[in-house]
Design an enzyme around this catalytic site. Structure first.
Site, PDB file in Angstrom:
ATOM      1  CG  ASP A 142      -0.494  -0.393   2.479  1.00 56.85           C
ATOM      2  OD1 ASP A 142       0.871  -0.404   2.516  1.00 56.85           O
ATOM      3  OD2 ASP A 142      -1.163  -0.166   3.460  1.00 56.85           O
ATOM      4  N   GLY A 143       1.892   1.123   0.733  1.00 59.44           N
ATOM      5  CA  GLY A 143       2.724   2.341   0.854  1.00 59.44           C
ATOM      6  C   GLY A 143       3.459   2.792  -0.637  1.00 59.44           C
ATOM      7  CB  THR A 144       5.021   0.558  -3.005  1.00 56.65           C
ATOM      8  OG1 THR A 144       5.887   0.017  -2.049  1.00 56.65           O
ATOM      9  CG2 THR A 144       5.704   0.570  -4.238  1.00 56.65           C
ATOM     10  NE  ARG A 153       0.917  -3.551   6.774  1.00 57.46           N
ATOM     11  CZ  ARG A 153       0.704  -2.558   5.941  1.00 57.46           C
ATOM     12  NH1 ARG A 153       1.406  -1.371   5.985  1.00 57.46           N
ATOM     13  NH2 ARG A 153      -0.055  -2.693   4.783  1.00 57.46           N
ATOM     14  CG  HIS A 194      11.733 -10.409   9.099  1.00 59.01           C
ATOM     15  ND1 HIS A 194      11.712 -10.189  10.397  1.00 59.01           N
ATOM     16  CD2 HIS A 194      11.328  -9.392   8.277  1.00 59.01           C
ATOM     17  CE1 HIS A 194      11.464  -8.672  10.301  1.00 59.01           C
ATOM     18  NE2 HIS A 194      11.198  -8.347   9.023  1.00 59.01           N
ATOM     19  CD  GLU A 253       2.945  -8.228  12.434  1.00 63.48           C
ATOM     20  OE1 GLU A 253       4.252  -8.243  12.940  1.00 63.48           O
ATOM     21  OE2 GLU A 253       2.899  -7.545  11.399  1.00 63.48           O
ATOM     22  CG  ASP A 303       1.159  -8.029   5.871  1.00 56.65           C
ATOM     23  OD1 ASP A 303       1.614  -8.981   6.227  1.00 56.65           O
ATOM     24  OD2 ASP A 303       1.549  -6.807   6.033  1.00 56.65           O
TER      25      ASP A 303
HETATM   26  O1  F6P Z   1       3.975  -5.881   5.432  1.00 52.10           O
HETATM   27  C1  F6P Z   1       4.693  -6.975   5.429  1.00 52.10           C
HETATM   28  C2  F6P Z   1       5.486  -7.073   6.709  1.00 52.10           C
HETATM   29  O2  F6P Z   1       6.185  -8.316   6.947  1.00 52.10           O
HETATM   30  C3  F6P Z   1       4.409  -7.052   8.042  1.00 52.10           C
HETATM   31  O3  F6P Z   1       3.593  -8.348   8.154  1.00 52.10           O
HETATM   32  C4  F6P Z   1       5.229  -6.825   9.171  1.00 52.10           C
HETATM   33  O4  F6P Z   1       4.714  -6.218  10.233  1.00 52.10           O
HETATM   34  C5  F6P Z   1       6.231  -5.700   8.503  1.00 52.10           C
HETATM   35  O5  F6P Z   1       6.219  -6.209   7.211  1.00 52.10           O
HETATM   36  C6  F6P Z   1       7.510  -5.951   8.927  1.00 52.10           C
HETATM   37  O6  F6P Z   1       8.570  -5.108   8.479  1.00 52.10           O
HETATM   38  P1  F6P Z   1      10.090  -4.845   8.495  1.00 52.10           P
HETATM   39  O7  F6P Z   1      10.538  -5.854   7.408  1.00 52.10           O
HETATM   40  O8  F6P Z   1      10.539  -3.681   8.267  1.00 52.10           O
HETATM   41  O9  F6P Z   1      10.416  -5.602   9.897  1.00 52.10           O
END
Ligand code: F6P
Length: 350
Positions: free
Chosen positions: A109-111, A177, A276, A227, A133
């Site tokens: 969404d940000g992109t 998220r 991750h 989360e 997500d």
């Molecule tokens: O949007 C994808 C995501 O993996 C989310 O599920 C998670 O909260 C976030 O990105 C983690 O981001 P980063 O890699 O910056 O820790």
């Protein structure tokens, strides 16, 4: 025709399959030249543009991550390092210098919000939705989600082994998220006893009773928690990145739940934050195919001159929607979703 390609936001299984499909379809069908922009929008600011050949995109369909690199902090329209200044002119100069006729932007969404700003400045842009997500509006699936769900489901199976052997409560915290799609689908696939998602309030009394019952009958309890779940009305925030367009990084609710549960239960409680691990590695075959379809569709939009659009999947049909419509929120689990009802009627606490 010279087309620029970039990947923005977090990495995601299937990005390379999209890159390959966009590049090969444009080279073969339209005789286009394709260049890769390194590290998302940062590469437009730093002038990191490299020609891609067909050979560069061979053998990458099963590779996780992105061969172009990515970045989830750079917003040319709001430069966090420069007090929020609009520095998009620099990016436009890069596009001019390399005589790029259009951009294909792969991201979440940000992109897409940034892609929309470029479209408003007259840049011909096509978006491709990416997120594990699965929370982008107007597309029922984004590639990466199936791969993440598979990893989480497999992890739940492994955690269940320990849970059953020790008669424990095991908690697996997933990403996602503010949406509970990963915890929900993986929870079903991994036969979790409890699925906690942000869209539904976690019934703590019922949770305690469930853990006690399972323990009393010699069993164990497997919990899949997203989360974005709030405990006592509080989100668990792991980190705040002030210069990021999306500054909150969630994480830690599994451990918070363990701390809350343990003093009240006879069974031992353990929690694992999958983090991750669920975003890395090779995409599933489903995601490779979806990513390839999305990439092909993006190439079609470019060839037809349909810009300011994002590729989308509705039902099993590929379509496209206006970029401006994507940036207006996130797609969350409807509280009465059929998968929620299915879980509840199988006795899952949700
Ligand atoms: O949007 C994808 C995501 O993996 C989310 O599920 C998670 O909260 C976030 O990105 C983690 O981001 P980063 O890699 O910056 O820790």
């Amino acid at each position: 025709m010279h087309i620029g390609l970039l990947t923005g936001g977090g990495d995601c299984p299937g990005l390379n399959a999209v890159i390959r499909a966009v590049a090969l379809a444009l080279m073969r069908d339209a005789g286009a030249r394709v260049s890769g922009i390194r590290r998302g929008f940062l590469g437009l600011m730093d002038n990191q543009v490299q020609p891609l050949s067909a050979a560069d995109v061979q053998g990458i369909v099963a590779q996780g991550g992105t061969i172009l690199g990515t970045h989830n902090r750079c917003d040319p329209f709001h430069d966090g390092q420069a007090g929020g200044a609009d520095r998009s002119d620099i990016a436009l100069q890069t596009l001019d210098e390399h005589r790029l006729d259009a951009l294909v932007v792969i991201g979440g969404d940000g992109t897409m919000a940034i892609a929309h700003r470029f479209a408003q400045r007259g840049v011909p842009v096509v978006g491709v939705p990416k997120t594990i997500d699965n929370d982008l509006l107007h597309t029922e699936r984004s590639f990466g989600f199936d791969s993440a769900v598979s990893v989480v489901a497999e992890s739940l199976g492994r955690l269940e082994t320990t849970a059953r052997s020790h008669g424990r409560v095991m908690i697996a915290e997933t990403m996602g998220r503010y949406a509970g799609w990963i915890a929900l689908e993986a929870g079903l696939a991994g036969a979790a006893d409890v699925i906690a998602i942000p869209e539904r309030e976690l019934q703590l009394d019922a949770l305690l009773a469930r853990c006690d019952e399972q323990h009393a009958s010699g069993g164990c309890t497997l919990i899949s928690i997203a989360e974005g779940v709030s405990l006592d009305g509080q989100l668990s925030v792991q980190q705040t990145l002030a210069d990021s367009p999306d500054p909150l990084r969630l994480g830690g609710v599994g451990m918070a739940l363990q701390r809350w549960l343990q003093p009240q239960l006879r069974a031992e409680v353990r929690s694992v934050q999958l983090g991750h691990v669920q975003r890395g590695g090779t995409p599933t075959a489903f995601d490779r195919v979806l990513a390839t379809r999305f990439g092909w569709q993006a190439a079609q939009l470019v060839q037809r001159g349909q810009f300011g659009r994002m590729v989308a999947l509705q039902g099993d049909t590929l379509t496209d929607i206006a970029l401006q419509d994507v940036a207006q929120g996130c797609r969350r689990v409807p509280p009465g979703h059929p998968l929620v009802q299915t879980a509840a009627s199988l006795g899952v606490l949700i």
